[in-house]
Write a protein that holds these residues in place. Structure first.
Motif, PDB file in Angstrom:
ATOM      1  N   MET A   1      29.471   1.766  33.717  1.00 52.23           N
ATOM      2  CA  MET A   1      28.177   1.250  34.143  1.00 52.23           C
ATOM      3  C   MET A   1      27.242   2.570  34.358  1.00 52.23           C
ATOM      4  O   MET A   1      27.674   3.233  35.129  1.00 52.23           O
ATOM      5  N   ILE A   2      26.082   2.556  33.952  1.00 53.64           N
ATOM      6  CA  ILE A   2      25.280   3.719  34.151  1.00 53.64           C
ATOM      7  C   ILE A   2      24.037   3.296  34.648  1.00 53.64           C
ATOM      8  O   ILE A   2      23.345   2.477  34.116  1.00 53.64           O
ATOM      9  N   ILE A   3      23.907   3.510  35.932  1.00 55.38           N
ATOM     10  CA  ILE A   3      22.452   3.389  36.672  1.00 55.38           C
ATOM     11  C   ILE A   3      21.492   4.703  36.265  1.00 55.38           C
ATOM     12  O   ILE A   3      22.002   5.849  36.507  1.00 55.38           O
ATOM     13  N   GLY A   4      20.280   4.326  35.614  1.00 55.25           N
ATOM     14  CA  GLY A   4      19.712   5.601  35.340  1.00 55.25           C
ATOM     15  C   GLY A   4      19.834   5.958  33.689  1.00 55.25           C
ATOM     16  O   GLY A   4      20.061   7.042  33.542  1.00 55.25           O
ATOM     17  N   SER A   5      19.931   4.904  32.972  1.00 60.60           N
ATOM     18  CA  SER A   5      20.671   5.172  31.718  1.00 60.60           C
ATOM     19  C   SER A   5      19.440   5.787  30.645  1.00 60.60           C
ATOM     20  O   SER A   5      19.783   6.092  29.511  1.00 60.60           O
TER      21      SER A   5
ATOM     22  N   TYR B   1      29.365   6.858  25.384  1.00 53.30           N
ATOM     23  CA  TYR B   1      30.065   5.593  25.499  1.00 53.30           C
ATOM     24  C   TYR B   1      29.641   4.304  24.815  1.00 53.30           C
ATOM     25  O   TYR B   1      29.764   3.070  24.996  1.00 53.30           O
ATOM     26  N   LYS B   2      28.980   4.695  23.735  1.00 51.73           N
ATOM     27  CA  LYS B   2      28.361   3.772  22.949  1.00 51.73           C
ATOM     28  C   LYS B   2      29.287   2.754  22.074  1.00 51.73           C
ATOM     29  O   LYS B   2      29.170   1.577  21.933  1.00 51.73           O
ATOM     30  N   ASN B   3      30.572   3.320  22.082  1.00 51.58           N
ATOM     31  CA  ASN B   3      31.766   2.468  21.268  1.00 51.58           C
ATOM     32  C   ASN B   3      32.532   1.699  22.401  1.00 51.58           C
ATOM     33  O   ASN B   3      33.390   0.943  21.798  1.00 51.58           O
ATOM     34  N   GLU B   4      32.135   1.806  23.586  1.00 56.86           N
ATOM     35  CA  GLU B   4      32.877   1.033  24.822  1.00 56.86           C
ATOM     36  C   GLU B   4      31.922   0.028  25.301  1.00 56.86           C
ATOM     37  O   GLU B   4      30.818  -0.110  24.867  1.00 56.86           O
ATOM     38  N   ASN B   5      32.606  -0.767  25.997  1.00 57.36           N
ATOM     39  CA  ASN B   5      31.887  -1.857  26.806  1.00 57.36           C
ATOM     40  C   ASN B   5      31.058  -1.085  28.056  1.00 57.36           C
ATOM     41  O   ASN B   5      31.465  -1.230  29.048  1.00 57.36           O
ATOM     42  N   CYS B   6      29.798  -0.488  27.668  1.00 55.17           N
ATOM     43  CA  CYS B   6      29.193   0.039  28.540  1.00 55.17           C
ATOM     44  C   CYS B   6      27.926  -0.695  28.914  1.00 55.17           C
ATOM     45  O   CYS B   6      27.038  -1.071  28.154  1.00 55.17           O
ATOM     46  N   ILE B   7      27.609  -0.863  30.040  1.00 55.21           N
ATOM     47  CA  ILE B   7      26.359  -1.518  30.736  1.00 55.21           C
ATOM     48  C   ILE B   7      25.341  -0.512  31.114  1.00 55.21           C
ATOM     49  O   ILE B   7      25.706   0.680  31.946  1.00 55.21           O
TER      50      ILE B   7
ATOM     51  N   VAL C   1      34.236  -3.303  36.589  1.00 54.17           N
ATOM     52  CA  VAL C   1      33.626  -2.096  36.442  1.00 54.17           C
ATOM     53  C   VAL C   1      34.549  -0.856  36.648  1.00 54.17           C
ATOM     54  O   VAL C   1      35.159  -0.698  37.731  1.00 54.17           O
ATOM     55  N   ASP C   2      34.906  -0.135  35.715  1.00 57.85           N
ATOM     56  CA  ASP C   2      35.805   0.947  35.725  1.00 57.85           C
ATOM     57  C   ASP C   2      35.086   2.044  36.359  1.00 57.85           C
ATOM     58  O   ASP C   2      35.829   2.806  37.360  1.00 57.85           O
ATOM     59  N   VAL C   3      34.181   2.416  35.919  1.00 57.70           N
ATOM     60  CA  VAL C   3      33.400   3.760  36.454  1.00 57.70           C
ATOM     61  C   VAL C   3      31.903   3.328  36.467  1.00 57.70           C
ATOM     62  O   VAL C   3      31.230   2.717  35.763  1.00 57.70           O
ATOM     63  N   LEU C   4      31.288   3.835  37.684  1.00 54.42           N
ATOM     64  CA  LEU C   4      29.820   3.570  37.880  1.00 54.42           C
ATOM     65  C   LEU C   4      29.096   5.008  38.273  1.00 54.42           C
ATOM     66  O   LEU C   4      29.397   5.504  38.768  1.00 54.42           O
ATOM     67  N   PHE C   5      28.455   5.363  37.203  1.00 56.58           N
ATOM     68  CA  PHE C   5      27.617   6.363  37.254  1.00 56.58           C
ATOM     69  C   PHE C   5      26.283   6.294  38.015  1.00 56.58           C
ATOM     70  O   PHE C   5      25.593   5.238  37.630  1.00 56.58           O
ATOM     71  N   LEU C   6      26.054   7.012  39.082  1.00 58.13           N
ATOM     72  CA  LEU C   6      24.815   6.953  39.649  1.00 58.13           C
ATOM     73  C   LEU C   6      23.928   7.876  39.464  1.00 58.13           C
ATOM     74  O   LEU C   6      24.083   9.073  39.754  1.00 58.13           O
ATOM     75  N   ASN C   7      23.140   7.663  38.465  1.00 59.28           N
ATOM     76  CA  ASN C   7      22.373   8.776  37.570  1.00 59.28           C
ATOM     77  C   ASN C   7      20.917   8.772  38.035  1.00 59.28           C
ATOM     78  O   ASN C   7      20.012   9.384  37.087  1.00 59.28           O
ATOM     79  N   SER C   8      20.324   8.047  38.880  1.00 59.43           N
ATOM     80  CA  SER C   8      19.008   8.046  39.406  1.00 59.43           C
ATOM     81  C   SER C   8      18.394   9.312  39.972  1.00 59.43           C
ATOM     82  O   SER C   8      19.115   9.798  40.730  1.00 59.43           O
TER      83      SER C   8
ATOM     84  N   ILE D   1      29.739  -2.620  45.443  1.00 56.79           N
ATOM     85  CA  ILE D   1      30.656  -2.637  44.360  1.00 56.79           C
ATOM     86  C   ILE D   1      31.956  -2.412  44.750  1.00 56.79           C
ATOM     87  O   ILE D   1      33.015  -2.943  44.310  1.00 56.79           O
ATOM     88  N   LEU D   2      32.215  -1.210  45.583  1.00 56.72           N
ATOM     89  CA  LEU D   2      33.289  -0.778  46.070  1.00 56.72           C
ATOM     90  C   LEU D   2      34.181  -2.036  46.939  1.00 56.72           C
ATOM     91  O   LEU D   2      35.199  -2.051  46.986  1.00 56.72           O
ATOM     92  N   GLU D   3      33.307  -2.785  47.707  1.00 59.31           N
ATOM     93  CA  GLU D   3      33.524  -3.902  48.695  1.00 59.31           C
ATOM     94  C   GLU D   3      34.274  -4.799  47.597  1.00 59.31           C
ATOM     95  O   GLU D   3      35.179  -5.651  48.021  1.00 59.31           O
ATOM     96  N   ILE D   4      33.637  -5.166  46.534  1.00 58.03           N
ATOM     97  CA  ILE D   4      34.253  -6.050  45.557  1.00 58.03           C
ATOM     98  C   ILE D   4      35.246  -5.635  44.538  1.00 58.03           C
ATOM     99  O   ILE D   4      36.259  -6.186  44.534  1.00 58.03           O
TER     100      ILE D   4
END
Length: 248
Positions: A1-5, A17-23, A58-65, A96-99
């Motif tokens: 998952m990419i925030i600020g994509s 990550y276009k060929n993976e399940n990327c949100i 969610v395996d990886v969350l990118f905080l990119n904002s 997210i980490l709580e979940i």
């Protein structure tokens, strides 16, 4: 998952990550079917986003904002840069980490935090970017107490982008265009960080001079920075106010 994509670095990550399940999450939606609307300045939008993706693994969350706006405030009355650069990314990471405590968080940090202060009301507005990015870094770092080995940090170098141009003078913008890091190399710093088990007190940066350009490498953060108690209390107050307002 990419925030600020849809930003300069975010687009490179999305392409990687276009060929993976990327949100992809962004305020400015484009054409990708995997995009989700997220306005970090709007706490209601943040809550709707968390509720929507809480059922996803969610395996990886990118905080990119990252933004820089002068004298602008959110509809809830909070300083705009503070909400987008610091509070909302922290709040999303926390929930997210709580979940999903096994999720890896990768924060796009900035070398500017080495010269920043924990001050949300600087006299010079251009300092608000570096200050809010510092507070974001410290808030995310604070989460490691509860979720050890879940967070890594990356500084992509100074990449030619709308944000970096807005933060610097015309002379420096010319230097960035000629000698700045490429967006692809900047994104590679984040990708390398996502593969590390941990990088506490360190971050992945370009390996060149001044950590601005070059191949990604892990480097110690040469500044001991601890979240001030007054800032921590301000964050807790903001959380309480917003959660009460939106019935959370």
């Amino acid at each position: 998952m990419i925030i600020g994509s849809t930003g300069t670095i975010g687009k490179c990550l999305a392409f990687h990550y276009k060929n993976e399940n990327c949100i992809e999450a962004s305020r400015s939606l484009e054409t990708s079917e995997n995009q989700i609307s997220l306005d970090l300045s709007d706490f209601k939008s943040v809550c709707e986003f968390i509720n929507r993706i809480s059922i996803e693994k969610v395996d990886v969350l990118f905080l990119n904002s990252g933004v820089f706006e002068q004298k602008k405030y959110t509809q809830d009355g909070y300083e705009y840069n503070f909400m987008v650069n610091a509070f909302s990314p922290y709040y999303i990471a926390k929930r997210i980490l709580e979940i999903q405590p096994n999720c890896k968080i990768v924060l796009t940090s900035s070398i500017s935090i080495l010269h920043a202060k924990q001050d949300l009301n600087p006299r010079k507005w251009k300092k608000i970017y570096r200050n809010t990015k510092l507070i974001e870094h410290l808030l995310i770092n604070n989460l490691e107490i509860l979720f050890p080995n879940s967070i890594c940090y990356a500084h992509p170098g100074i990449v030619p982008s709308r944000l970096s141009y807005g933060l610097h003078s015309k002379l420096v913008r010319g230097w960035i265009r000629l000698f700045g890091n490429t967006k692809e190399s900047g994104a590679n710093c984040l990708i390398k960080a996502s593969r590390l088990s941990s990088c506490r007190n360190s971050w992945v940066v370009p390996g060149g001079i001044f950590s601005l350009k070059g191949k990604p490498k892990l480097k110690k953060i040469k500044r001991k920075i601890i979240l001030k108690e007054e800032i921590k209390q301000e964050i807790l107050k903001t959380e309480k106010e917003l959660e009460e307002k939106y019935g959370i």
